[in-house]
Motif scaffolding. Sequence first.
Motif, PDB file in Angstrom:
ATOM      1  N   GLY A   1      51.286  31.722  53.930  1.00 23.45           N
ATOM      2  CA  GLY A   1      49.881  31.387  54.136  1.00 23.45           C
ATOM      3  C   GLY A   1      48.946  32.581  54.186  1.00 23.45           C
ATOM      4  O   GLY A   1      47.746  32.418  54.414  1.00 23.45           O
ATOM      5  N   VAL A   2      49.474  33.781  53.969  1.00 19.68           N
ATOM      6  CA  VAL A   2      48.640  34.982  53.983  1.00 19.68           C
ATOM      7  C   VAL A   2      47.735  34.977  52.748  1.00 19.68           C
ATOM      8  O   VAL A   2      48.198  34.678  51.640  1.00 19.68           O
ATOM      9  CB  VAL A   2      49.508  36.249  54.011  1.00 19.68           C
ATOM     10  CG1 VAL A   2      48.659  37.501  53.865  1.00 19.68           C
ATOM     11  CG2 VAL A   2      50.316  36.302  55.295  1.00 19.68           C
ATOM     12  N   PRO A   3      46.441  35.286  52.884  1.00 26.47           N
ATOM     13  CA  PRO A   3      45.551  35.339  51.705  1.00 26.47           C
ATOM     14  C   PRO A   3      46.079  36.298  50.645  1.00 26.47           C
ATOM     15  O   PRO A   3      46.606  37.370  50.960  1.00 26.47           O
ATOM     16  CB  PRO A   3      44.220  35.821  52.297  1.00 26.47           C
ATOM     17  CG  PRO A   3      44.275  35.418  53.728  1.00 26.47           C
ATOM     18  CD  PRO A   3      45.708  35.524  54.142  1.00 26.47           C
ATOM     19  N   SER A   4      45.921  35.910  49.402  1.00 25.70           N
ATOM     20  CA  SER A   4      46.511  36.686  48.317  1.00 25.70           C
ATOM     21  C   SER A   4      45.912  38.082  48.199  1.00 25.70           C
ATOM     22  O   SER A   4      46.587  39.017  47.768  1.00 25.70           O
ATOM     23  CB  SER A   4      46.328  35.935  46.985  1.00 25.70           C
ATOM     24  OG  SER A   4      44.955  35.721  46.721  1.00 25.70           O
ATOM     25  N   ILE A   5      44.650  38.261  48.579  1.00 22.95           N
ATOM     26  CA  ILE A   5      44.035  39.576  48.470  1.00 22.95           C
ATOM     27  C   ILE A   5      44.725  40.581  49.379  1.00 22.95           C
ATOM     28  O   ILE A   5      44.760  41.782  49.088  1.00 22.95           O
ATOM     29  CB  ILE A   5      42.520  39.490  48.793  1.00 22.95           C
ATOM     30  CG1 ILE A   5      41.832  40.812  48.468  1.00 22.95           C
ATOM     31  CG2 ILE A   5      42.301  39.099  50.240  1.00 22.95           C
ATOM     32  CD1 ILE A   5      41.843  41.182  47.022  1.00 22.95           C
ATOM     33  N   VAL A   6      45.319  40.094  50.478  1.00 21.53           N
ATOM     34  CA  VAL A   6      46.060  40.986  51.382  1.00 21.53           C
ATOM     35  C   VAL A   6      47.280  41.547  50.660  1.00 21.53           C
ATOM     36  O   VAL A   6      47.616  42.731  50.797  1.00 21.53           O
ATOM     37  CB  VAL A   6      46.463  40.232  52.660  1.00 21.53           C
ATOM     38  CG1 VAL A   6      47.314  41.118  53.565  1.00 21.53           C
ATOM     39  CG2 VAL A   6      45.224  39.751  53.404  1.00 21.53           C
ATOM     40  N   PHE A   7      47.949  40.691  49.875  1.00 21.15           N
ATOM     41  CA  PHE A   7      49.080  41.183  49.084  1.00 21.15           C
ATOM     42  C   PHE A   7      48.601  42.210  48.058  1.00 21.15           C
ATOM     43  O   PHE A   7      49.309  43.174  47.759  1.00 21.15           O
ATOM     44  CB  PHE A   7      49.755  40.009  48.370  1.00 21.15           C
ATOM     45  CG  PHE A   7      50.580  39.141  49.274  1.00 21.15           C
ATOM     46  CD1 PHE A   7      51.902  39.452  49.550  1.00 21.15           C
ATOM     47  CD2 PHE A   7      50.038  38.012  49.852  1.00 21.15           C
ATOM     48  CE1 PHE A   7      52.672  38.655  50.375  1.00 21.15           C
ATOM     49  CE2 PHE A   7      50.783  37.200  50.681  1.00 21.15           C
ATOM     50  CZ  PHE A   7      52.112  37.524  50.950  1.00 21.15           C
ATOM     51  N   GLY A   8      47.400  41.997  47.512  1.00 23.79           N
ATOM     52  CA  GLY A   8      46.871  42.965  46.565  1.00 23.79           C
ATOM     53  C   GLY A   8      46.632  44.322  47.200  1.00 23.79           C
ATOM     54  O   GLY A   8      46.952  45.359  46.605  1.00 23.79           O
ATOM     55  N   VAL A   9      46.070  44.319  48.396  1.00 26.42           N
ATOM     56  CA  VAL A   9      45.837  45.581  49.105  1.00 26.42           C
ATOM     57  C   VAL A   9      47.162  46.261  49.434  1.00 26.42           C
ATOM     58  O   VAL A   9      47.313  47.485  49.286  1.00 26.42           O
ATOM     59  CB  VAL A   9      45.012  45.326  50.380  1.00 26.42           C
ATOM     60  CG1 VAL A   9      44.900  46.602  51.207  1.00 26.42           C
ATOM     61  CG2 VAL A   9      43.627  44.796  50.029  1.00 26.42           C
TER      62      VAL A   9
END
Length: 555
Positions: free
Chosen positions: A354-362
């Motif tokens: 459920g973590v926002p995908s932009i966090v994975f991008g960072v």
Amino acid sequence: MKFREWFKSGDPWIWMIGGALSISVIMVVGLLLLIAVRGFSHFWPAPLVETTVTAVDGSQSVILGETVDSETLPADRVREAGEFIDEDAQVITRHLFKVGNRDLTGRDFVWHLEAALGEWRYPEDAMMIERREWGNFYGYPLRIEEDGETVAGGEGLWSELQARIARANELHEQIDRIERQEIGRINNQLEEIRLEERGLEHYGVTGAEREAVMADLAARRAALETEYEDLRAQRNDLQARAERDVLYARTANGREVAINLDQIVMASKNNALGLAGKLGFYWHRIADFLTGYPREANTEGGIFPAIFGTVVMVLIMSVLVTPFGVLAAIYLREYARQGPILRMIRVSVYNLAGVPSIVFGVFGLGFFVYLLGGSIDEMFFPERLPAPTFGTPGLFWASLTLALLTLPVVIVSTEEGLARIPRSVREGSLALGATKWETLWKVVVPLSAPAMMTGLILAVARAAGEVAPLMLVGVVKLAPSLPVDGEFPYVHLERKIMHLGFHIYDVGFQSPNVEAARPLVYATALTLVALILILNLTAIAIRNRLREKYRSESD
């Protein structure tokens, strides 16, 4: 009483669920139909309209183009904009025309009030020309000149024009092949020679060994430069042949314009086309859209690099996420000791989904690109520094970031598949003398393969549509080279790629020509949906085949 009994029976909830499902299906189908109509209707040869426009000062001009949109506005709003209309009018209709000829007028879309327009005419000799630069041209053909001499005009002009456009496009493809492949290959080899020379300095090679290597590099460079000069001469000759033919055309206002045929993609007399001609025109433009390269800030041309980049990235992501997800699920279900630590790990996996995908991008930018990529450059590519090889966003880091993003989905789906295998199957295998390892890999894992494929299907569906993390770890507006080509090592994981999702964002929100980009947004969105559907249907077919195979074996 009957109503109360009917309510307690649960039938209302069944009708409610069925109604909600029907509404959802209708909304999805309606959305897809809207995208299809708005997108792919753009490629249909629209009628070319010619009409007279009367300005406020009484001056008149003639326009020729396609009608794109019409709308009805309150008359007060039009008066506030400074337009002169009838004082008694309550509403006013205006039309949006695509008039092209941006190099002559500065814009290729213009609104005109219906009251200011004269009679609409549909001349059969009016033509539409799709150009490589400056968008479409609308006008009337006059003559074709080759090296300054007229070679076609009158009745034979149109057939001669089509033949010469086909020849010009063939020459353009040859020029493009030389520039992209041959000259690109030579440039890459020259760069490798330069890096080898820097490597000699970096590793401190001196003496006779250095002189021998430098002599070999000089010979290789001289051979490549000779080959480059030959290719450049060949390219210049093709360009000169392509620029010999010039089409002279007249705009609706009577202005004569010269258009080099090497700048023309295609030409069509839309008003003179029959049904068969329109269908051929339609499928030809769709094929160009799906197989061509973008032009004019992505508002013209095709989307093939975006399709290719999306498919390659999803395939690499699938290869990365499947083994890690399956092995993690097998360990958690079959080997790990059940307890609070394991429950904490499972909760963390569920929350990770459920973590926002932009966090994975960072995270991917900081850990994969800067830390891992920077370390790889220092260890294996020191002669290339400070220009990074893997220490910059690229295909591999984008795929790895998406693999991390979709890893929880594969883990959870695989665990559920393993949990559904009856205990009696495991005990029967062990009772027949099989070890735990043999039971796991020859009995349990094959039976849970459909669940693993389900996890992969969900992972592909999510990964193919992600945009936010990819903007940080490898996707760009325009990639000059595909990540797969004929140069060793053939798959270039360090290159940046184009992606359909990011292409939609870029064309829809960053385009300098909004009206020209709008239909391409719809067409690209439908292409992305179709691509995801094809990938999912392929995975579903494999899953069903595995399910039937192991079901028949178990019977």
